[in-house]
Design a protein around this motif. Structure first.
Motif, mmCIF file in Angstrom:
data_model
loop_
_atom_site.group_PDB
_atom_site.id
_atom_site.type_symbol
_atom_site.label_atom_id
_atom_site.label_comp_id
_atom_site.label_asym_id
_atom_site.label_seq_id
_atom_site.Cartn_x
_atom_site.Cartn_y
_atom_site.Cartn_z
ATOM 1 N N THR A 255 0.847 -1.178 0.000
ATOM 2 C CA THR A 255 0.000 0.000 0.000
ATOM 3 C C THR A 255 0.885 1.230 0.000
ATOM 4 O O THR A 255 2.049 1.155 0.406
ATOM 5 C CB THR A 255 -0.957 0.027 1.216
ATOM 6 N N HIS A 256 0.360 2.356 -0.458
ATOM 7 C CA HIS A 256 1.071 3.634 -0.428
ATOM 8 C C HIS A 256 0.314 4.593 0.481
ATOM 9 O O HIS A 256 -0.916 4.698 0.389
ATOM 10 C CB HIS A 256 1.179 4.234 -1.833
ATOM 11 N N THR A 257 1.029 5.279 1.347
ATOM 12 C CA THR A 257 0.377 6.150 2.309
ATOM 13 C C THR A 257 1.327 7.235 2.802
ATOM 14 O O THR A 257 2.554 7.070 2.762
ATOM 15 C CB THR A 257 -0.125 5.338 3.521
ATOM 16 N N LEU A 258 0.757 8.348 3.275
ATOM 17 C CA LEU A 258 1.550 9.401 3.907
ATOM 18 C C LEU A 258 1.759 9.113 5.386
ATOM 19 O O LEU A 258 2.620 9.709 6.028
ATOM 20 C CB LEU A 258 0.854 10.762 3.747
ATOM 21 N N ASP A 259 0.951 8.216 5.930
ATOM 22 C CA ASP A 259 1.001 7.884 7.357
ATOM 23 C C ASP A 259 1.506 6.451 7.516
ATOM 24 O O ASP A 259 0.785 5.489 7.233
ATOM 25 C CB ASP A 259 -0.393 8.038 7.965
ATOM 26 N N LYS A 260 2.733 6.310 7.970
ATOM 27 C CA LYS A 260 3.359 4.998 8.086
ATOM 28 C C LYS A 260 2.563 4.067 8.990
ATOM 29 O O LYS A 260 2.317 2.902 8.646
ATOM 30 C CB LYS A 260 4.785 5.152 8.607
ATOM 31 N N GLU A 261 2.150 4.568 10.175
ATOM 32 C CA GLU A 261 1.437 3.722 11.124
ATOM 33 C C GLU A 261 0.104 3.256 10.549
ATOM 34 O O GLU A 261 -0.308 2.114 10.747
ATOM 35 C CB GLU A 261 1.220 4.492 12.437
#
Length: 343
Positions: A255-261
């Motif tokens: 997945t790609h996200t700005l929020d690692k957690e």
């Protein structure tokens, strides 16, 4: 503000010296008879000293195990003699909380300083003058210029248009008058915004997990496909989940996200959904690598591995085609064969 040979040396903060009992980031320069001489990185590398007695609370058996030339680390300020320029520091009195706070502040300040210095260098400006009229006012207003820079990424005018400076001019009557003008020219403002956006616009992280999925039941391939669909359904608009076959029985979820957690949490939910579905059909899912952020290098290695597997699969398919012509075995479902049931 412009000069032919701009000064690019400047402290990060408005205060010329740190406060007593403040944690600061230093770099060890050399070790002498009485202690270690260090540079205060946030204060334009002014010199400080750590006495050997301030290195550790325990008995010192080896100085080299406690402090090394070139090392950067937080220490506590004990005394500041502004007249003589002496700064005494302590390593043993800095707490874990102080260390964490100092490192966080320094990393933010270092990024701000790098942006400010680059703008000063490219626009031929005096760095200290840029700090006086732009950097330090932002520190005062926002607590840290880093917080202001984050706002500038999306709304620069609300932050920068409020910055002004006073200039003195001689009026028509020959009298000197003070005028309030913007803190910087439009060219400098544009350069600052461009650099801040280039350095501080958040970049999506790629989160990845590696799993093995097996199912030896009748229609096992279909059960694996359904489990994969359940995994992908666990994603959302912010963190869409994709699952790819590497080579049976190994799969990767990404997945790609700005929020690692958040990304790690979503992939864990996807693995859980996939596990529950495959368990219903007496299959098995084993997590080989837990969800984690991966680098471009990891991505390239995976892409290379997928290419090799694809090439090998194409070769197998070509051989299969020849056998089909010779023996007349009929058609084979290559899509299902690619996912396959692992013996």
């Amino acid at each position: 503000m412009a000069t032919n040979q701009p000064n690019l040396e400047c402290r990060m903060y408005e205060a010329k010296y740190p406060e007593v009992d403040m944690a600061v980031m230093i770099q060890v320069k050399n070790i002498a008879d009485m202690g270690a001489y260090v540079s205060l990185l946030e204060y334009n590398n002014i010199e400080g000293m750590i006495l050997f007695s301030e290195l550790s609370r325990r008995r010192i058996r080896s100085v080299s195990s406690l402090i090394k030339v070139g090392r950067q680390e937080p220490v506590m300020v004990l005394r500041v003699d502004k007249e003589k320029g002496y700064i005494d520091l302590s390593k043993r009195r800095v707490s874990e909380e102080d260390i964490q706070g100092c490192e966080e502040r320094y990393n933010k300040s270092k990024l701000v300083h790098s942006i400010m210095r680059h703008v000063a260098e490219t626009m031929l400006l005096d760095l200290e003058d840029l700090y006086i009229h732009v950097g330090w006012p932002l520190y005062r207003k926002y607590g840290h210029a880093f917080e202001a820079f984050k706002l500038i990424v999306t709304d620069p005018d609300s932050v920068l248009n409020a910055l002004t400076r006073e200039v003195k001019e001689v009026g028509p009557d020959g009298q000197e008058v003070t005028k309030v003008v913007p803190a910087m020219s439009e060219e400098v403002k544009d350069a600052l915004i461009k650099n801040i956006r280039r350095r501080m616009t958040p970049q999506p992280l790629k989160i990845r997990a590696d799993v093995e999925i097996k199912c030896f039941q009748l229609d096992g391939v279909l059960h694996i496909k359904e489990a994969m669909r359940k995994a992908e359904a666990a994603g959302n608009n912010d963190c869409p989940v994709k699952i790819k076959l590497v080579a049976p029985p190994l799969y990767v979820l990404t997945t790609h996200t700005l929020d690692k957690e958040q990304g790690i949490s979503v992939l864990n939910d996807a693995i859980k959904a996939c596990t529950e579905e495959i368990d219903r059909h007496k299959g098995k899912l084993v997590v080989k690598e837990a969800p984690r952020a991966v680098s471009e290098k990891d991505d390239k290695l995976l892409a290379d591995q997928l290419k090799l597997n694809s090439a090998a699969e194409d070769a197998d398919n070509d051989e299969g085609s020849e056998e089909e012509e010779d023996t007349g075995m009929g058609e084979i479902d290559l899509d299902n064969a690619a996912i396959g049931i692992t013996e």
